[in-house]
Design a protein around this motif. Sequence first.
Motif, PDB file in Angstrom:
ATOM      1  N   ILE A   1       0.846  -1.187   0.000  1.00 39.25           N
ATOM      2  CA  ILE A   1       0.000   0.000   0.000  1.00 39.25           C
ATOM      3  C   ILE A   1       0.886   1.243   0.000  1.00 39.25           C
ATOM      4  N   GLU A   2       0.299   2.370  -0.342  1.00 43.09           N
ATOM      5  CA  GLU A   2       1.062   3.613  -0.394  1.00 43.09           C
ATOM      6  C   GLU A   2       1.395   4.088   1.011  1.00 43.09           C
ATOM      7  N   GLU A   3       2.491   4.798   1.124  1.00 44.34           N
ATOM      8  CA  GLU A   3       2.950   5.288   2.419  1.00 44.34           C
ATOM      9  C   GLU A   3       2.023   6.384   2.939  1.00 44.34           C
ATOM     10  N   SER A   4       1.772   6.371   4.249  1.00 46.06           N
ATOM     11  CA  SER A   4       0.895   7.371   4.858  1.00 46.06           C
ATOM     12  C   SER A   4       1.582   8.725   4.937  1.00 46.06           C
ATOM     13  N   ILE A   5       0.799   9.776   4.691  1.00 46.16           N
ATOM     14  CA  ILE A   5       1.289  11.145   4.820  1.00 46.16           C
ATOM     15  C   ILE A   5       0.290  11.907   5.700  1.00 46.16           C
ATOM     16  N   PRO A   6       0.714  12.376   6.871  1.00 45.82           N
ATOM     17  CA  PRO A   6      -0.229  13.051   7.765  1.00 45.82           C
ATOM     18  C   PRO A   6      -0.715  14.376   7.195  1.00 45.82           C
TER      19      PRO A   6
ATOM     20  N   LEU B   1     -12.568  14.680  15.891  1.00 46.10           N
ATOM     21  CA  LEU B   1     -13.285  13.705  16.697  1.00 46.10           C
ATOM     22  C   LEU B   1     -14.517  13.140  15.979  1.00 46.10           C
ATOM     23  N   PRO B   2     -15.346  13.945  15.294  1.00 48.37           N
ATOM     24  CA  PRO B   2     -16.496  13.355  14.586  1.00 48.37           C
ATOM     25  C   PRO B   2     -16.091  12.330  13.534  1.00 48.37           C
ATOM     26  N   GLN B   3     -14.992  12.577  12.810  1.00 43.69           N
ATOM     27  CA  GLN B   3     -14.526  11.617  11.810  1.00 43.69           C
ATOM     28  C   GLN B   3     -14.089  10.310  12.471  1.00 43.69           C
ATOM     29  N   PHE B   4     -13.360  10.434  13.566  1.00 43.36           N
ATOM     30  CA  PHE B   4     -12.912   9.246  14.289  1.00 43.36           C
ATOM     31  C   PHE B   4     -14.107   8.457  14.818  1.00 43.36           C
ATOM     32  N   SER B   5     -15.070   9.155  15.395  1.00 41.81           N
ATOM     33  CA  SER B   5     -16.249   8.491  15.967  1.00 41.81           C
ATOM     34  C   SER B   5     -17.028   7.739  14.904  1.00 41.81           C
ATOM     35  N   GLU B   6     -17.211   8.346  13.745  1.00 40.22           N
ATOM     36  CA  GLU B   6     -17.977   7.709  12.674  1.00 40.22           C
ATOM     37  C   GLU B   6     -17.224   6.515  12.099  1.00 40.22           C
TER      38      GLU B   6
ATOM     39  N   LEU C   1      -2.640   2.722  15.773  1.00 37.41           N
ATOM     40  CA  LEU C   1      -3.515   3.689  15.116  1.00 37.41           C
ATOM     41  C   LEU C   1      -2.897   5.068  14.971  1.00 37.41           C
ATOM     42  N   PHE C   2      -1.989   5.423  15.871  1.00 40.05           N
ATOM     43  CA  PHE C   2      -1.481   6.791  15.899  1.00 40.05           C
ATOM     44  C   PHE C   2       0.049   6.805  15.824  1.00 40.05           C
ATOM     45  N   PRO C   3       0.602   6.514  14.659  1.00 45.50           N
ATOM     46  CA  PRO C   3       2.065   6.464  14.536  1.00 45.50           C
ATOM     47  C   PRO C   3       2.696   7.838  14.644  1.00 45.50           C
ATOM     48  N   ALA C   4       3.945   7.852  15.081  1.00 47.56           N
ATOM     49  CA  ALA C   4       4.758   9.074  15.053  1.00 47.56           C
ATOM     50  C   ALA C   4       5.699   8.972  13.860  1.00 47.56           C
ATOM     51  N   TYR C   5       5.726   9.984  13.025  1.00 45.86           N
ATOM     52  CA  TYR C   5       6.571   9.970  11.834  1.00 45.86           C
ATOM     53  C   TYR C   5       7.969  10.483  12.177  1.00 45.86           C
ATOM     54  N   LEU C   6       8.926  10.144  11.312  1.00 46.85           N
ATOM     55  CA  LEU C   6      10.331  10.381  11.637  1.00 46.85           C
ATOM     56  C   LEU C   6      10.644  11.833  11.945  1.00 46.85           C
ATOM     57  N   ASP C   7       9.962  12.761  11.278  1.00 48.31           N
ATOM     58  CA  ASP C   7      10.244  14.176  11.537  1.00 48.31           C
ATOM     59  C   ASP C   7       9.565  14.674  12.811  1.00 48.31           C
ATOM     60  N   GLU C   8       8.873  13.767  13.524  1.00 51.61           N
ATOM     61  CA  GLU C   8       8.167  14.166  14.735  1.00 51.61           C
ATOM     62  C   GLU C   8       8.807  13.610  16.002  1.00 51.61           C
ATOM     63  N   ILE C   9       9.823  12.758  15.853  1.00 46.55           N
ATOM     64  CA  ILE C   9      10.402  12.109  17.024  1.00 46.55           C
ATOM     65  C   ILE C   9      11.901  12.358  17.085  1.00 46.55           C
TER      66      ILE C   9
ATOM     67  N   TYR D   1      -6.546   3.938   8.031  1.00 50.88           N
ATOM     68  CA  TYR D   1      -6.251   4.923   6.982  1.00 50.88           C
ATOM     69  C   TYR D   1      -6.531   6.341   7.480  1.00 50.88           C
ATOM     70  N   LEU D   2      -7.669   6.510   8.148  1.00 50.49           N
ATOM     71  CA  LEU D   2      -8.017   7.824   8.694  1.00 50.49           C
ATOM     72  C   LEU D   2      -7.027   8.260   9.772  1.00 50.49           C
ATOM     73  N   CYS D   3      -6.765   7.376  10.737  1.00 50.20           N
ATOM     74  CA  CYS D   3      -5.951   7.766  11.891  1.00 50.20           C
ATOM     75  C   CYS D   3      -4.497   8.017  11.510  1.00 50.20           C
ATOM     76  N   HIS D   4      -3.971   7.250  10.571  1.00 52.49           N
ATOM     77  CA  HIS D   4      -2.579   7.440  10.165  1.00 52.49           C
ATOM     78  C   HIS D   4      -2.363   8.780   9.474  1.00 52.49           C
ATOM     79  N   ARG D   5      -3.431   9.356   8.957  1.00 53.58           N
ATOM     80  CA  ARG D   5      -3.314  10.617   8.227  1.00 53.58           C
ATOM     81  C   ARG D   5      -3.816  11.811   9.022  1.00 53.58           C
ATOM     82  N   LEU D   6      -4.131  11.588  10.297  1.00 56.99           N
ATOM     83  CA  LEU D   6      -4.526  12.703  11.145  1.00 56.99           C
ATOM     84  C   LEU D   6      -3.348  13.639  11.368  1.00 56.99           C
ATOM     85  N   PRO D   7      -3.605  14.925  11.585  1.00 53.44           N
ATOM     86  CA  PRO D   7      -2.502  15.831  11.931  1.00 53.44           C
ATOM     87  C   PRO D   7      -1.893  15.436  13.272  1.00 53.44           C
ATOM     88  N   ARG D   8      -0.697  15.877  13.485  1.00 56.01           N
ATOM     89  CA  ARG D   8       0.057  15.487  14.675  1.00 56.01           C
ATOM     90  C   ARG D   8      -0.703  15.796  15.960  1.00 56.01           C
TER      91      ARG D   8
END
Length: 525
Positions: A188-193, A202-207, A333-341, A417-424
């Motif tokens: 699959i394609e790499e995730s980009i936040p 929160l509404p998107q996550f809940s749904e 569900l909530f990865p940290a990307y390399l530029d964030e750690i 897919y949704l959670c991996h692309r959430l903003p930090r």
Amino acid sequence: MIKADIALADLSYEPTWHGDRLTIGPSRLTPYAHPMLEARVVRAPGRWFIVVRERLADSFGDTDKHVVIDAPDDTTYHALHHECLLWPLDYVLIEAAQAGHRLRVRAGLLGSAPVYGRVTDDQVKISWDSADFSDRPAMIDMEVASHQLALRTTYAARQLYTGVVLLTERASLHVEPGRARYRYPEPIEESIPAVDDGEDRLPQFSEALRRAVSLRPWLEGSVSLELSGGMDSATVAVALAGLHKDIDSKGILLDGDVRGPQVRRRQLMAERLGLADHTVDITAFPPSLDLSAPPEPYGFCREFYLEACSALWASARDKGRHTLFTGVGGDELFPAYLDEISVGAAKGPIWARDARSYAEELLTPRALGAARSQPLFDAPASPVPVTSLLANACRAPDLLKHGQWPVHPLSDPRLAYLCHRLPRSSREGREVMRRYLESHLGGDVFPKGYLKETFADVLPPLIASHADTLKAQLKECALADLGLVDRHAVIALLATITNTRSHPATSAFASFLSLERSARQASNP
């Protein structure tokens, strides 16, 4: 989801349904019988396929779980086949062509209960239980064993027993007389936040969570929930309770400092969500450390400590509850990307690095060289996080043996897919999950910095108390005979655990014990 012993020569026969299985001459294909699963056999001149798949909520009106369809033409056959390939839940698909005695086995993308395969001469064996492949002496794959001993577990077709393959998600196994080949899916394609634009996520996550929970049919009085006391399983509990009643939650009570807060969280969640909560005490079900021959075959892809879980699953089965919802997948569900750690965090936690150091000290130079090489056989990136797929492979056989079908809403590909692309700001500290729980449970159940439950204190004292017995049993060491570990280093690690109760040392030793059991079984099935 299916077990099969197929002689390729039997593909000349027409498939016929008999009782709980499909027969083709003397060969047998037996789907796992469960209310949440259905089997479809589609026949056409010269070919046929069988699919075993999870049932969808909106297609549950058809109560016949085993259906045989004779396709009147190629168009109908291809349409039914295409429907199987696009099935949104998990499945296993076995296709046969009489011409050339050809067979193909495909896996769905969720990996809820993956199957293994072995091809020998004219025979194909398929099973959801790796223990079924201990029916004859087996060769240990030295490279796979070295990686596992060094706590560098990989998700791949190659398995501990040479000649046995795991059908990873979306993979396929192609067999014809004199030839077998395995095909991985496209990655699959790499995730980009996303950029933080101030939108409330929160509404998107809940749904997305509501959809993941409601995909499968709901049978009143049939569902249990694995409730650990942590945020992941609590999130599933909230989503379930928002849609249904009569939920039986189950969990393991730990000892030590975590017990009090864990008990309090369970009580609050049970009261506020209307759960019927049932627990077992960790001390009542200690893990077996015995290296002698087990009463039944030992699967080579298995969690080391399942005794307490098995007690819970048995209690669910005894109450007529056959479907188990879990929080598997929440950690990913909530990865940290390399530029964030930070650089240090990118190398992993100190505890894990210490455990690998202890593990590597056991290995012979040959095994250490193999363990430190980068594996070239990993499955490609998948819609479901690899750690979730590995957890499924380890736990599913034991769940199925207890009559439980596992459902992991937090491993749902659309939710991931949704959670991996959430903003930090929404991912960091599981912020969107924390807000979801707070909005349904209140802020006192999971306050920031709450004391998390852990199994880390279970094994060290138990191993220390059985040190003499283990030392005696390890006078004969199958992994040492294979040239993978140094027996003296194993005994030294056992002494370290006895003297220090070190959690990292225990992690390395538990991995060794699991592999030692499998190696002994391989030589003496």
